[in-house]
Design an enzyme around this catalytic site. Structure first.
Site: not given
Length: 418
Positions: A22-23, A116, A121, A305, A397
């Site tokens: 995903k990233n 999130c 951030r 993560d 997600r």
């Protein structure tokens, strides 16, 4: 709103194929805005975040088609330089469109992001980088308004190693005149994958994967076909889940070289880990895991993560462990929910102290973000009795068909809508 009903006490066993990252897929989708034509991305996971990014690109004017892990993006008719709050608030990665829009069109209006609940951030690093390249940045009514008649390559040093800022600045720098250098750049594999894609599009980039990246601006990039790298966080989550449930699972189609720290830590726990080509096998059937301390760090350190899933594994050991979070010091929303399973955890500053008890009991819990949600699912699988995990839209997600994948390994998870 969907929830999971999970029957605990299972052991995960079998073979599982890794999904695309995903990233890596999200910035790759944004990078399609840099060119005029059809960009094709393969190995894209079926996730809500991917669909959200597709909606952002469609607002900008791109034609986006998603089918069976392939995303086709035709950016030929983009004519709107805004990413609206209604979409960007759902996912921070939407902010990736800022750099490509400035590089190609000399302007952008992008909402300040949401995403999130991991604590503050800020996007200051992104904006400072754009300003160094010659952009005029104004923040009005929650939007970043950026304009640049001409961008010029400059030396940029990030105060903090940031994957998002590195990628965004790298894409913007493709449209600048001259050479841009990024010092203290993020070294994560997702940054390397983006750089490799940009190079395939015609960009001149050196040093990706190190803390010093050089980008020579180019006048025009071309569309490409690109295969997204495997998801190291998804892989790490399933490896940890296997150890927590005392199972034996082989992950195929992954990148063991992206998971060296995690593999090493699993070895320290005492489970058997075998790497063969693009496969990783974890066998935890014959040994109770041992307590092992972990400190999250930027790549190649232990990933933030995977901190929440690792916490669950430490709850099931025979000893005490300390888990320290250096990336997002407030990233402990999973702890309060794990206490409902009977976990023994206390928090002090940016560390948690876990006393292993070897047993958890089923409970009703609530996801607060993607990785905290994964941790709660692992805890429910390992716990005695049934559990209910609420707000699993967070998991949708970031994990492709998580309940189907786990059920294929022997889990008993049922999705219910309420």
């Amino acid at each position: 709103m969907d929830s999971f009903i999970i029957e605990g006490g299972c052991s995960l066993n079998g073979t599982l194929a890794c999904s695309g990252a995903k990233n890596a897929a999200l910035p790759a989708m944004a990078a399609a805005l840099l060119t005029d034509g059809v960009t094709t991305l393969k190995n894209v996971p079926d996730l809500q975040d991917i669909r959200t990014m597709a909606m952002v690109l469609r607002v900008i004017g791109a034609d986006v088609h998603i089918e069976d892990g392939t995303v086709k993006i035709d950016s030929s008719h983009c004519n709107f330089w805004e990413a609206p709050y209604e979409l960007v608030r759902k996912m921070r990665a939407s902010f990736y469109v800022l750099g490509p829009l400035i590089a190609r069109f000399g302007q952008a209006r992008v909402s300040l992001p949401g995403g999130c609940a991991l604590g503050p951030r800020p996007v200051d690093l992104h904006l400072k980088g754009m300003e160094r390249l010659g952009c005029d940045i104004q923040i009005e009514n929650g939007y970043v308004n950026a304009k640049a008649k001409k961008m010029t390559g400059r030396k940029i040093r990030l105060d903090v190693s940031s994957v998002g800022a590195t990628g965004n600045i790298m894409m913007a720098a493709c449209g600048a005149k001259g050479k841009t250098t990024i010092d203290n750049a993020a070294c994560e594999p997702e940054v390397v994958d983006l750089a490799d894609m940009l190079i395939a599009m015609g960009a001149d980039i050196e040093g990706a994967g190190t803390t010093h990246i050089e980008i020579a601006g180019t006048s025009k990039l071309k569309p490409v076909r690109w295969k997204v790298i495997p998801d190291r966080i998804e892989a790490g989550t399933y490896l940890i889940a296997t150890a927590a449930t005392r199972g034996s699972v082989t992950l195929t189609g992954c990148r063991p070289d992206h998971l060296q720290t995690v593999i090493s830590k699993l070895g320290d726990v005492g489970v058997d880990v075998a790497v063969e080509g693009k496969s990783i096998t974890v066998n935890a059937q014959h040994k109770i895991p041992e307590a092992v301390d972990v400190t999250t760090e930027v790549y190649p350190g232990f990933p933030t993560d995977l901190q929440a899933p690792w916490t669950v594994l430490m709850c099931l050991t025979e000893g005490d462990s300390i888990i320290t979070e250096t990336i997002y010091p407030e990233r402990f929303t999973h702890v309060q929910e794990l206490l409902r399973f009977g976990a023994k955890i206390r928090k002090k500053l940016n560390s948690i102290y876990v006393s292993g008890s070897k047993r958890l009991s089923g409970a009703s819990v609530m996801c607060s973000d993607i990785r905290a949600g994964a941790a709660l699912v692992i805890a429910a699988l390992a716990a005695k009795g049934n559990s209910k995990v609420l707000r699993v839209y967070h998991l949708d997600r970031g994990y492709e068909k998580i309940e189907k994948k786990l059920n294929a390994l022997g889990a008993k998870i049922r999705r219910v809508s309420e």
